[in-house]
Write an enzyme that holds these catalytic residues in place. Sequence first.
Site, PDB file in Angstrom:
ATOM      1  CG  MET A  30      -1.940  -1.228   1.204  1.00 51.33           C
ATOM      2  SD  MET A  30      -3.489  -0.850   1.948  1.00 51.33           S
ATOM      3  CE  MET A  30      -2.723  -0.810   3.684  1.00 51.33           C
ATOM      4  CB  ALA A  32       3.979   4.943   3.234  1.00 44.90           C
ATOM      5  CG  LEU A  33       7.203   1.427  -1.333  1.00 38.98           C
ATOM      6  CD1 LEU A  33       8.084   0.852  -2.571  1.00 38.98           C
ATOM      7  CD2 LEU A  33       6.355   0.238  -0.794  1.00 38.98           C
ATOM      8  CG  HIS A  34       8.842   0.011   5.585  1.00 38.58           C
ATOM      9  ND1 HIS A  34       9.247  -1.247   5.693  1.00 38.58           N
ATOM     10  CD2 HIS A  34       7.546   0.112   5.935  1.00 38.58           C
ATOM     11  CE1 HIS A  34       7.876  -2.008   5.972  1.00 38.58           C
ATOM     12  NE2 HIS A  34       6.855  -1.065   6.112  1.00 38.58           N
ATOM     13  CG  HIS A  37       7.178  -2.254   1.775  1.00 43.94           C
ATOM     14  ND1 HIS A  37       7.068  -1.070   2.506  1.00 43.94           N
ATOM     15  CD2 HIS A  37       5.838  -3.102   1.709  1.00 43.94           C
ATOM     16  CE1 HIS A  37       5.791  -1.016   2.734  1.00 43.94           C
ATOM     17  NE2 HIS A  37       5.134  -2.178   2.503  1.00 43.94           N
ATOM     18  CB  SER A 185       4.787  -0.743  10.285  1.00 41.87           C
ATOM     19  OG  SER A 185       3.392  -0.203  10.135  1.00 41.87           O
TER      20      SER A 185
HETATM   21  O1  PAF Z   1       0.112  -5.742   3.577  1.00 43.17           O
HETATM   22  C1  PAF Z   1      -0.586  -4.747   2.775  1.00 43.17           C
HETATM   23  O2  PAF Z   1       0.168  -3.830   2.594  1.00 43.17           O
HETATM   24  C2  PAF Z   1      -1.970  -5.107   2.374  1.00 43.17           C
HETATM   25  O3  PAF Z   1      -2.959  -5.423   3.267  1.00 43.17           O
HETATM   26  C3  PAF Z   1      -2.096  -5.680   0.718  1.00 43.17           C
HETATM   27  C4  PAF Z   1      -1.363  -7.136   1.108  1.00 43.17           C
HETATM   28  C5  PAF Z   1      -1.001  -4.965  -0.019  1.00 43.17           C
HETATM   29  C6  PAF Z   1      -3.430  -5.914   0.417  1.00 43.17           C
HETATM   30  O4  PAF Z   1      -3.776  -4.347   0.129  1.00 43.17           O
END
Ligand code: PAF
Length: 281
Positions: A30, A32-34, A37, A185
């Site tokens: 979703m 806001a990568l960290h 990810h 997170s």
């Molecule tokens: O874990 C997340 O970031 C979300 O729940 C996902 C798996 C991308 C689904 O929107």
Amino acid sequence: MRIFRDIEGLKVWSLDQQNASRRIGFVPTMGALHEGHLRLLEHAQSACDVTVCSIFVNPVQFNNTEDLKNYPRTLDKDLELLEAKKCDAVFIPDASEMYPETPQVKFDFGNLDKILEGAYRPGHFNGVALVVSKLFNMVMPHEAYFGQKDYQQYMIVSRLVKDLSFDVKLKCVPTTREQSGLAMSSRNARLSPEERVRATILYRSLRHAQAKLLEGKRVSEVKTVVEEMCAQAGCRLEYLSLADRKNFAILEQVTESADCILLVAAYVGEVRLIDNMMMTE
Ligand code: PAF
């Protein structure tokens, strides 16, 4: 890096990869990568020929409109990070592309979506199952990578893959932590520097509970102490639970036969955080 905003463009690219016998590794996010990810992406890159990352703040998995409104959005920075990491393709649909009509389908995962996150966030796992199913149909990945921090989500997606026969191999990657122990997170971006220090109580609570449960204490006893520890740190414990990591049955004590996971949710100011730890970690 290819950037797709529409489903059709993404599907053509994915089919080209399939036709060229390239294995597609998928990291749904979703945004806001960290670092967490990026670890998922690295795992995907080491096992697959090409990688796709999706960035979509999925409105239907939020049970709280404030949470959806405040969810951090850092698209330009995310794209820079993915480009630098040599991700092959990124899918950034908008809500009308993903949901041209209000979705009607409903999932029922039995006990799995009624407890813990399912109990505190009604409808959340229905929204997750829906968007993950849609994304799997669009990306057509061979492998998909999820973080251990959202372990219940991983269990839900595993069930989804089994019940709907998705031809996708799922991987659960251990949680990436800051030096303080705080689990990475996207929601951490909403914490003030002082709250970020207080938020380490989740990790400290898990460590404390793990030690006490391994000594033979019961969850109810340990929870009372952890509640107090959280309050002292200015945080509010929502749950501390022990579950069998295979079937997610809630346990009151560590047993010889079960492989257990300890899970926690707490509010740090306005921000709700979750974390977990395998009992054998
Ligand atoms: O874990 C997340 O970031 C979300 O729940 C996902 C798996 C991308 C689904 O929107």
